[in-house]
Design a protein around this motif. Structure first.
Motif, PDB file in Angstrom:
ATOM      1  N   ALA A 204      41.171  37.018  14.622  1.00 55.37           N
ATOM      2  CA  ALA A 204      40.322  35.808  14.500  1.00 55.37           C
ATOM      3  C   ALA A 204      40.984  34.729  13.653  1.00 55.37           C
ATOM      4  N   LEU A 205      42.273  34.542  13.833  1.00 51.47           N
ATOM      5  CA  LEU A 205      42.957  33.452  13.125  1.00 51.47           C
ATOM      6  C   LEU A 205      42.641  32.145  13.849  1.00 51.47           C
TER       7      LEU A 205
ATOM      8  N   SER B  75      40.423  41.401  16.347  1.00 49.44           N
ATOM      9  CA  SER B  75      41.289  40.478  17.083  1.00 49.44           C
ATOM     10  C   SER B  75      41.938  39.456  16.148  1.00 49.44           C
TER      11      SER B  75
ATOM     12  N   ALA C 105      34.414  34.257  11.761  1.00 50.75           N
ATOM     13  CA  ALA C 105      35.377  34.191  10.659  1.00 50.75           C
ATOM     14  C   ALA C 105      35.170  32.909   9.857  1.00 50.75           C
TER      15      ALA C 105
ATOM     16  N   PHE D 291      39.059  40.956  11.168  1.00 52.59           N
ATOM     17  CA  PHE D 291      38.565  41.255  12.510  1.00 52.59           C
ATOM     18  C   PHE D 291      39.585  42.030  13.340  1.00 52.59           C
TER      19      PHE D 291
ATOM     20  N   ARG E 222      36.063  31.597  20.773  1.00 56.61           N
ATOM     21  CA  ARG E 222      35.749  33.025  20.607  1.00 56.61           C
ATOM     22  C   ARG E 222      34.751  33.235  19.477  1.00 56.61           C
TER      23      ARG E 222
ATOM     24  N   ASP F 110      34.458  35.677  17.461  1.00 58.66           N
ATOM     25  CA  ASP F 110      35.029  36.176  16.201  1.00 58.66           C
ATOM     26  C   ASP F 110      35.609  35.029  15.368  1.00 58.66           C
ATOM     27  N   ILE F 111      36.096  33.982  16.039  1.00 62.23           N
ATOM     28  CA  ILE F 111      36.626  32.834  15.295  1.00 62.23           C
ATOM     29  C   ILE F 111      35.479  32.094  14.601  1.00 62.23           C
TER      30      ILE F 111
END
Lengths: 362, 289
Positions: A87-88, A85, B189, A83, B183, B185-186
């Motif tokens: 996304a960790l 950003s 993911a 990603f 978020r 995106d998290i």
């Protein structure tokens, strides 16, 4: 469909009245690195998210290795996304972040440890296992995201503008890392970016998108040197787009009347729509790259005279803004060449570098 | 000139302190000072009736069976109400965050917040009463032969039900914001790596919202622990909440000394809970960065 890693057929996605992806079709070979390139809002991220399974297409089909993916959940597609950003997971250590996908896929513990070690070595993260994401730099975080993606050995790697949050130097380094790893592992990859330099340097092939349409799919060379449309010519690199009228067209050479004079151009794609429709008097556009225009001594082909109205110093080169019979033309010259602002000079361009494009374009 | 420049930050600091003065004075007068008086009263000082002077008699006769039962009862209702309300809020917050009618649902869920505790208590009694709606359904369906005693029962089922109803909106607002703050995106993911459903909740949502959950529990616990109105209407005759016991000590027995002891214990419990919360939050902050 054998030998095709990804096949997309007539993919359509609409958000209310807005068509984000408009019936796009393409196929990608196994191990290929393909970039979706286009300006903001062109639909490239929507396309990527449909491939990942985050968004359901309104119409069309997605095949991975011949298997229809439309109804398959993202968790079962065996894709891995990197990603923008990163996304960790902020509450997990570097090691736990990388291990996460393996745990979810219930990979045996011994195999997990082996794969994580390999992945961490590949992205040069050894020694940072216990760190939390907030203790890492942007580049390190992106490498963790990359390791987290490759460790699961996905069929398809997806990159959503992964370098846009990094500074210029780091971007080059991570870009090289991504390409090196992708070549080494041979994972079919799709990469989204709006940065044309990034796309040209990293991709086997590039898909240029505009307003939900696919403008062109070609190699980096093909996209830059033989653009299919004015949009591609203008978006990828810099281009002078000059409208004109076709006077003559024979043996792949087109003679075009423009307001800077009559120019000869290459008719670069035999199967192009232009070829079928390019009758005398047909309106076209000429695409000339600034770096293909050179100062000359009033002789040669495609010569025109231009008055220098401005000079832009770019470090290794200099751009001249020319006034050629009332039309503004940009020309890149060596920084050692001297030109006087206000002075008139002859310039020429090889006809091989004059690309004839359809006038109509998106 | 140089000296004037040095004085400026000092003057600004003094001005800022002056601006804070009304708030600070209010806290000092209405909280710190009153708590100090209460502590003093529990040791025999500041007596409203009779002589003032140091004594341990209130504390010596304080830890009787009634007090211990009341303390356990208050802790039990506080813990159960806050934890059970949170169990309702988590899935509710997730569902609302995914719904297209987020605003409407949130507005509806906030209604109990604007109903006074006593009114809420009487409203909910219609549900949990001996002849209430729940018993009507249970007996009607033949699930139970006799109506269940959920009001004024020793297990405080009625009280906990009302407390949950009353406090879910407060927790929901906190948990809804916490869930929304994860978020996208998290989440993407996690899903992309094969994490869905319960494992998503355990691996991602819970660790990322746990500090908000602690705040939600803390706020509700403090409120329920010190409750008087709901326990008075729906709670058992014995044991009482600490607030009810305090009220009895003052109004029935005019025993301000022991009432002060109860007050001190209530404040001490609240401070201990806040300390525990602070400690846990620090741990979480260190873990989550």
């Amino acid at each position: 469909m054998s030998g095709t890693a990804i096949e997309v057929r007539g993919l359509l996605k609409q958000f209310d009245d807005f068509t984000a992806v408009n019936r796009i079709s393409f196929s990608i070979e196994p191990g290929e690195f393909v970039t979706l390139l286009g300006p903001s809002g062109c639909g490239k991220t929507t396309m990527l998210r449909m491939l990942a399974g985050f968004i359901r297409p309104d119409d069309g089909e997605i095949y991975f290795n011949g298997r229809l993916m439309n109804d398959i959940d993202t968790s079962e597609r065996n894709t891995a996304m990197v990603f923008q950003s990163y996304a960790l997971f902020p509450h997990k250590s570097v090691y736990e972040n990388i291990r996460f996908g393996l745990r979810m896929k219930k990979v045996p513990k011994e195999e997990q440890a082996k794969r994580i070690k390999e992945a961490m070595e590949m992205v040069d993260l050894m020694g940072l296992e216990r760190r939390k994401p907030y203790e890492l730099s942007g580049g390190q975080q992106q490498r963790v995201a990359l390791a987290r993606a490759i460790v699961t050995r996905p069929d398809v790697l997806l990159f959503d503008e992964p370098l846009s949050n990094l500074d210029a130097k780091l971007r080059d380094k991570v870009r090289e890392d991504i390409r090196r790893l992708q070549r080494m592992l041979g994972i079919t990859s799709i990469y989204v970016t709006h940065d044309q330099a990034e796309a040209l340097s990293i991709s086997d092939r590039i898909i240029v998108m505009n307003k939900g349409h696919m403008e062109q799919m070609d190699t980096a060379y093909g996209i830059y040197e033989k653009p299919d449309s004015a949009f591609v010519a203008d978006f990828v690199g810099s281009a002078n787009l000059i409208p004109g009228m076709m006077l003559h067209c024979e043996n792949g050479i087109a003679k075009v009347e423009t307001d800077i004079g009559t120019l000869e151009g290459s008719e670069f794609k035999e199967d192009m729509e232009l070829d079928k429709r390019s009758k005398l008097g047909y309106e076209v556009r000429l695409c000339i790259r600034p770096e293909d225009i050179r100062a000359c001594d009033d002789s040669g082909e495609n010569v025109f005279r231009g008055r220098v109205t401005d000079q832009i110093y770019l470090g290794n080169t200099r751009d001249l803004i020319l006034d050629v019979r009332g039309r503004s033309i940009r020309c890149t010259v060596r920084k050692t060449q001297e030109f006087e602002t206000g002075g008139e000079y002859p310039f020429s361009v090889d006809r091989a570098f004059v690309h004839v494009l359809r006038k109509a374009g998106r | 000139m140089e000296r004037q420049k040095k004085r400026m930050p000092v003057l600004l600091g003094a001005l800022k302190s002056l601006l804070m003065a009304p708030g600070l004075l209010y806290i000092i007068l209405c909280a710190a000072m009153l708590i100090a008086i209460m502590i003093g009263q529990s040791f025999g000082y500041f007596q409203i009736t009779g002589d003032s002077g140091f004594t341990l008699q209130y504390w010596q006769s304080f830890f009787d069976r009634q007090f211990i039962d009341s303390l356990i009862y208050s802790l039990k209702t506080g813990i159960l109400s806050s934890v059970l309300a949170l169990c309702i809020c988590y899935p509710l917050a997730v569902m609302i965050s995914k719904s297209r009618m987020q605003k409407t649902l949130l507005a509806l869920m906030k209604i109990p917040m604007f109903i006074p505790a006593l009114v809420a208590s009487f409203l909910l009694l219609n549900l949990v009463d001996y002849n209430g709606f729940i018993n009507f359904i249970l007996t009607g369906l033949g699930i139970v032969k006799e109506p269940l005693r959920m009001r004024n029962d020793k297990y405080a089922i009625g009280v906990i039900c009302i407390q949950i109803w009353k406090n879910v909106p407060t927790q929901l607002i906190i948990m809804y914001s916490a869930v929304l703050s994860i978020r996208k995106d998290i989440t993407d993911a996690a899903h992309n790596l094969g994490c869905r459903g319960l494992s998503y909740f355990i691996e991602i949502m819970l660790p990322m919202t746990i500090s908000s959950a602690l705040v939600a529990i803390l706020l509700v616990f403090i409120g329920v622990f010190g409750d008087f109105a709901i326990s008075s209407t729906a709670g058992p005759v014995y044991p009482n909440t600490l607030s009810s016991l305090l009220q009895m000590k003052v109004n029935l027995f005019y025993d301000w000394g022991q009432a002060s002891c109860i007050g001190v214990v209530m404040v001490a419990v609240a401070i201990m809970v806040i300390c525990l919360y602070t400690y846990l939050s620090r741990l979480l902050m260190r873990a989550n960065g």
